[in-house]
Design an enzyme around this catalytic site. Structure first.
Site, short mmCIF file in Angstrom:
data_model
loop_
_atom_site.label_atom_id
_atom_site.label_comp_id
_atom_site.label_asym_id
_atom_site.label_seq_id
_atom_site.Cartn_x
_atom_site.Cartn_y
_atom_site.Cartn_z
CB CYS A 91 93.25 62.50 44.28
SG CYS A 91 92.46 61.58 45.83
CD GLN A 139 88.94 61.61 54.15
OE1 GLN A 139 89.15 60.98 55.44
NE2 GLN A 139 89.79 61.49 53.14
C1 LIG Z 1 89.97 58.84 49.63
C2 LIG Z 1 88.68 59.11 49.12
C3 LIG Z 1 88.00 58.81 47.86
C4 LIG Z 1 88.82 57.80 46.96
O1 LIG Z 1 88.69 56.70 47.90
P1 LIG Z 1 89.78 55.17 47.25
O2 LIG Z 1 89.11 54.05 48.00
O3 LIG Z 1 90.95 55.53 47.45
O4 LIG Z 1 89.31 54.97 45.73
C5 LIG Z 1 86.79 59.25 47.65
N1 LIG Z 1 86.06 60.07 48.27
C6 LIG Z 1 86.56 60.76 49.34
C7 LIG Z 1 86.03 61.74 49.98
C8 LIG Z 1 88.03 60.01 50.06
O5 LIG Z 1 88.32 60.75 50.97
#
Ligand SMILES: *Cc1c(COP(=O)(O)O)cnc(C)c1O
Length: 385
Positions: A329, A182
């Site tokens: 998620c 993020q």
């Molecule tokens: C979106 C996110 C993930 C997962 O990333 P993907 O690329 O979708 O596997 C992991 N950690 C954080 C903090 C996220 O925001």
């Protein structure tokens, strides 16, 4: 019904920027070669594009190209970092430290390691979501091999003090991993200055394609050992096998380049929009800000709403505004967010939460519209008992 809801869920994912898409296109149909093919021009073109993308990404985080391992995203990067370090260092210790508010892609690999005999300390956070460094210092033991603390939280946006954590970890001889999914292209990230040993990145949160990300793995002072989690053709210096996904890699680098170039102006714009949205909610009773207004991502606003049912609120907003109540998620689960409960929110307030994620293509008019819709919805739900 041709009006689509206003998208305000940038922490879940973002649309691909047109400039990113254009950079990717030739690598699907023309320069489609396997970057590992070194006997013809198709392979050379793809390999040159990957090399260039790797250099761009490395330079942006102040790393070297050899320190970048491409993965399918941040989930895989986190798994590789945590399980890869655990497997490579178990002779030196079996203790890891992380934080209760981490993404499931960090917490679940840690839980898995516990089933293998590793010990994990889950640090609690202050009521604003920020880690207390004295707690981290006290948790580090002789047998601690890894500390994993995210850069910016995906639900409440709070920023953890990376440079201080890195300094502490290095002074105690412990590796430091950060999930920066993020934070990248939102705040400056410098793996050298911040003493970061491993860093997870993903493209789809920064207007790049889904299915591509990277793990930064430090090569010097210290050289991080990593056990690969996917074996095969030996790509990425054996650290992650599998044919490199050239279009996605090119798109990732392009998205990162654009994101970092526009970071300062975009952050200022996000901050104004966030302030605009918050000033609409602030006068209302029973609205609680989750996290920390200033020490957080400029595009995040997470609120808990008293006196409404969380599911009813999201359901009512659905046709008009695309938001979520925390992490996408865990959207299917009805349990309240583990992040909000870690802040001390009771179950009801943790459940009745709204996470606004402002994105590159949102306008001030949209923010006003969203604020009005959300407030009207909250008021009408509060009258029903
Ligand atoms: C979106 C996110 C993930 C997962 O990333 P993907 O690329 O979708 O596997 C992991 N950690 C954080 C903090 C996220 O925001």
């Amino acid at each position: 019904m041709d009006q689509r809801p206003i998208y305000l869920d940038a922490h879940a994912t973002t649309p691909v920027d047109q400039r990113v898409l254009e950079a990717m296109l030739p690598f699907f149909t023309e320069s489609f070669g396997n970057p590992s093919s070194n006997t013809h021009i198709y392979g050379w073109e793809a390999s040159a594009a990957v090399k260039n993308a790797r250099e761009v990404i490395a330079q942006i985080i102040n790393a070297t190209p050899e320190e970048i391992v491409f993965t399918s995203g941040a989930t895989e990067a986190n798994n590789l970092a945590i399980k890869g370090v655990a497997e490579a260092y178990f002779n030196q210790g079996k203790h890891l430290i992380t934080v209760a508010t981490e993404h499931r892609a960090v917490l679940d690999p840690c839980a898995y390691l516990e089933t293998l005999g590793f010990e994990v300390t889950y640090l609690t956070v202050q009521s604003n979501g920020i880690l207390d460094l004295t707690k981290l210092a006290a948790a580090i033991r002789e047998d601690t091999i890894l500390v994993s603390v995210m850069a910016a939280n995906n639900e409440i946006g709070v920023l953890q003090p990376l440079a201080e954590i890195g300094k502490l970890c290095h002074s105690r001889g412990v590796l430091f991993h950060t999930d920066a999914a993020q934070a990248i292209a939102k705040i400056p990230l410098d793996v050298a200055a911040m003493n970061i040993d491993l860093m997870s990145l993903t493209a789809h949160k920064i207007y790049g394609p889904k299915g591509i990300g990277a793990l930064y793995v430090r090569r010097r002072d210290p050289r991080v050992k990593l056990a690969s989690q996917i074996q095969g053709g030996g790509q990425e210096r054996g650290r992650r096998s599998g044919t490199l996904y050239t279009p996605q890699i090119v798109g990732f680098a392009k998205a990162l380049e654009i994101g970092v170039e526009s970071m300062k102006s975009e952050s200022e714009r996000f901050m104004q929009l966030k302030q605009q949205l918050w000033s609409m909610f602030e006068p209302l009773d029973g609205i609680y800000l989750n996290g920390d207004f200033t020490h957080s991502l400029p595009n995040n606003l997470n609120l808990s709403v008293e006196g409404v049912n969380g599911s009813a609120l999201l359901l009512a907003l659905q046709p008009l505004v695309a938001v979520s109540s925390g992490s996408a998620c865990s959207a299917e689960s009805t349990a309240p967010s583990h992040v909000l409960t870690a802040l001390g929110r009771d179950e009801k307030l943790a459940h009745a939460s709204l996470r606004f994620g402002i994105g590159r293509f949102n306008t001030p008019e949209e923010i006003t519209t969203v604020g009005k819709i959300a407030i009207a919805t909250i008021k009408s739900l509060r009258t029903v008992i």
